[in-house]
Design a protein around this motif. Structure first.
Motif, short mmCIF file in Angstrom:
data_model
loop_
_atom_site.label_atom_id
_atom_site.label_comp_id
_atom_site.label_asym_id
_atom_site.label_seq_id
_atom_site.Cartn_x
_atom_site.Cartn_y
_atom_site.Cartn_z
N THR A 1 0.84 -1.21 0.00
CA THR A 1 0.00 0.00 0.00
C THR A 1 0.87 1.25 0.00
O THR A 1 1.78 1.39 0.83
CB THR A 1 -0.91 0.02 1.24
OG1 THR A 1 -1.76 -1.14 1.24
CG2 THR A 1 -1.80 1.27 1.24
N LEU A 2 0.58 2.14 -0.93
CA LEU A 2 1.19 3.47 -0.97
C LEU A 2 0.14 4.45 -0.49
O LEU A 2 -0.94 4.57 -1.09
CB LEU A 2 1.62 3.81 -2.40
CG LEU A 2 2.26 5.19 -2.61
CD1 LEU A 2 3.58 5.30 -1.86
CD2 LEU A 2 2.46 5.47 -4.10
N GLU A 3 0.44 5.13 0.62
CA GLU A 3 -0.56 6.00 1.24
C GLU A 3 -0.04 7.43 1.35
O GLU A 3 1.04 7.67 1.89
CB GLU A 3 -0.94 5.46 2.63
CG GLU A 3 -2.11 6.19 3.25
CD GLU A 3 -2.64 5.49 4.50
OE1 GLU A 3 -3.77 5.80 4.91
OE2 GLU A 3 -1.92 4.64 5.05
N ILE A 4 -0.82 8.34 0.83
CA ILE A 4 -0.51 9.77 0.89
C ILE A 4 -1.56 10.43 1.78
O ILE A 4 -2.77 10.26 1.55
CB ILE A 4 -0.55 10.38 -0.53
CG1 ILE A 4 0.47 9.68 -1.43
CG2 ILE A 4 -0.30 11.88 -0.49
CD1 ILE A 4 0.21 9.86 -2.91
N LYS A 5 -1.12 11.15 2.81
CA LYS A 5 -2.05 11.75 3.76
C LYS A 5 -1.81 13.25 3.88
O LYS A 5 -0.71 13.69 4.21
CB LYS A 5 -1.89 11.12 5.15
CG LYS A 5 -2.48 9.72 5.28
CD LYS A 5 -2.40 9.26 6.74
CE LYS A 5 -3.01 7.89 6.93
NZ LYS A 5 -2.92 7.44 8.34
N SER B 1 -4.81 13.59 -0.20
CA SER B 1 -4.85 12.28 0.44
C SER B 1 -5.28 11.24 -0.58
O SER B 1 -6.26 11.44 -1.31
CB SER B 1 -5.83 12.27 1.63
OG SER B 1 -5.38 13.14 2.66
N THR C 1 -4.84 6.72 -1.42
CA THR C 1 -4.32 5.40 -1.07
C THR C 1 -4.39 4.50 -2.30
O THR C 1 -5.44 4.39 -2.94
CB THR C 1 -5.12 4.77 0.08
OG1 THR C 1 -5.05 5.61 1.24
CG2 THR C 1 -4.58 3.39 0.43
N ASN D 1 -3.31 0.56 -3.68
CA ASN D 1 -2.86 -0.79 -3.36
C ASN D 1 -2.33 -1.46 -4.62
O ASN D 1 -2.74 -1.12 -5.74
CB ASN D 1 -4.01 -1.62 -2.79
CG ASN D 1 -4.53 -1.08 -1.48
OD1 ASN D 1 -3.76 -0.85 -0.55
ND2 ASN D 1 -5.83 -0.85 -1.40
N HIS E 1 -5.11 3.68 -10.72
CA HIS E 1 -5.71 4.98 -10.41
C HIS E 1 -5.31 5.98 -11.49
O HIS E 1 -4.14 6.03 -11.89
CB HIS E 1 -5.22 5.51 -9.06
CG HIS E 1 -5.69 4.71 -7.89
ND1 HIS E 1 -6.54 5.23 -6.92
CD2 HIS E 1 -5.42 3.43 -7.51
CE1 HIS E 1 -6.76 4.30 -6.00
NE2 HIS E 1 -6.10 3.20 -6.34
N ILE F 1 3.90 10.50 3.19
CA ILE F 1 3.80 9.47 2.15
C ILE F 1 4.44 8.23 2.76
O ILE F 1 5.60 8.27 3.19
CB ILE F 1 4.56 9.86 0.87
CG1 ILE F 1 4.05 11.19 0.32
CG2 ILE F 1 4.40 8.76 -0.19
CD1 ILE F 1 4.86 11.69 -0.88
N THR F 2 3.68 7.14 2.82
CA THR F 2 4.22 5.90 3.37
C THR F 2 4.03 4.76 2.38
O THR F 2 3.07 4.73 1.61
CB THR F 2 3.56 5.52 4.71
OG1 THR F 2 2.14 5.41 4.52
CG2 THR F 2 3.85 6.56 5.76
N ASP G 1 3.82 0.76 2.74
CA ASP G 1 3.70 -0.32 3.73
C ASP G 1 4.15 0.15 5.11
O ASP G 1 4.84 -0.56 5.85
CB ASP G 1 4.51 -1.55 3.30
CG ASP G 1 3.91 -2.22 2.07
OD1 ASP G 1 2.71 -2.01 1.79
OD2 ASP G 1 4.65 -2.94 1.37
#
Length: 258
Positions: free
Chosen positions: A3-7, A28, A30, A32, A37, A67-68, A70
């Motif tokens: 998972t690449l997650e931008i918050k 924001s 997310t 997977n 996207h 930005i994370t 995993d």
């Protein structure tokens, strides 16, 4: 699954006058692996800024947010660490690298990414097969990276890297720009081949909907003035094709530099 997650990402650039100009204003998102996207929006809305920030371009200054990948902090990683972690950026304007042949570049990069050199016999077979599928002449292997290549050839080489490096997340920054219909189909087929394996998440940045006829997104996000103004499924792209960005008001007016 990765998972690449931008918050709540806020990003600025420094202008020539030394002031800071905010480009991203709380993004924001997310993604997977296995998902596709599409980010759409008018010029200057911040689409390419997001791509460059994920990749670690030093021009873009992160004011706040995260930005994370995993759970690991991507913003603490150097550019090469991000690549080894599985992030790949297909550039809008690929650069020429005089003095470095395609053969040397591809194998050196693969070795750096994997931490060991690929088996020469299998690697040579994989490179030839990928080049053939992307309709890249075999002679290009001995040419310098992107030197003297046409715009379409440069974009095919970007997708060649994608297929050979096998990232966990591919960010395609307006890969469709400057391509004729035939080249667009070839490039799209390359992306689809890799994506169909289910081990890669795709973030496709585009201004127009034509590439979405060949690369079908699961999710569409509309960027306006540094924010996600609307999101939905692939039907949203069809609506944008019909209506354009005017319904988002004055903020959708084209600006420069993002």
């Amino acid at each position: 699954m990765s998972t690449l997650e931008i918050k709540d990402l806020h990003v600025s650039i420094e202008t020539e006058q030394g002031a800071r100009k905010q480009i991203l204003k709380g993004v924001s998102l997310t993604i997977n692996t296995g998902e596709s996207h599409a980010i759409m929006g008018p010029n200057g809305s911040g689409k390419s800024t997001l791509a460059s920030t994920i990749a670690g371009h030093p021009r873009y200054l992160v004011d706040s947010g995260s930005i994370t990948l995993d759970g690991e902090d991507v913003l603490d990683m150097s550019v090469d660490e991000r690549a080894r972690a599985g992030l790949f950026l297909a550039m809008q304007y690929p650069v020429e690298v005089p003095g470095v042949t395609m053969t040397n570049f591809l194998r050196t990069a693969k070795t750096a990414l994997d931490g060991k050199a690929p088996s020469l016999r299998h690697w040579t077979k994989d490179v030839k097969e990928a080049m053939s599928q992307l309709r890249i002449d075999a002679d290009f292997a001995q040419r310098n990276v992107n030197e003297g290549f046409s715009g379409g050839e440069k974009k095919r080489v970007e997708i060649l890297q994608l297929e050979l490096f096998k990232p966990r997340f591919a960010i395609l920054d307006e890969t469709d720009s400057g391509l004729d219909v035939d080249a667009l189909k070839v490039v799209s087929e390359g992306v689809n081949r890799e994506h169909s394996k289910g081990e890669m998440g795709t973030l496709l940045i585009t201004h127009y909907t034509r590439i979405l006829r060949y690369i079908k997104p699961d999710f569409v996000h509309v960027f306006v003035d540094g924010r996600i103004a609307e999101q939905g499924g692939p039907e949203l792209a069809d609506r944008l094709e019909a209506e354009g960005y005017d319904r988002f008001g004055a903020a959708a007016v084209t600006t420069a530099g993002a």
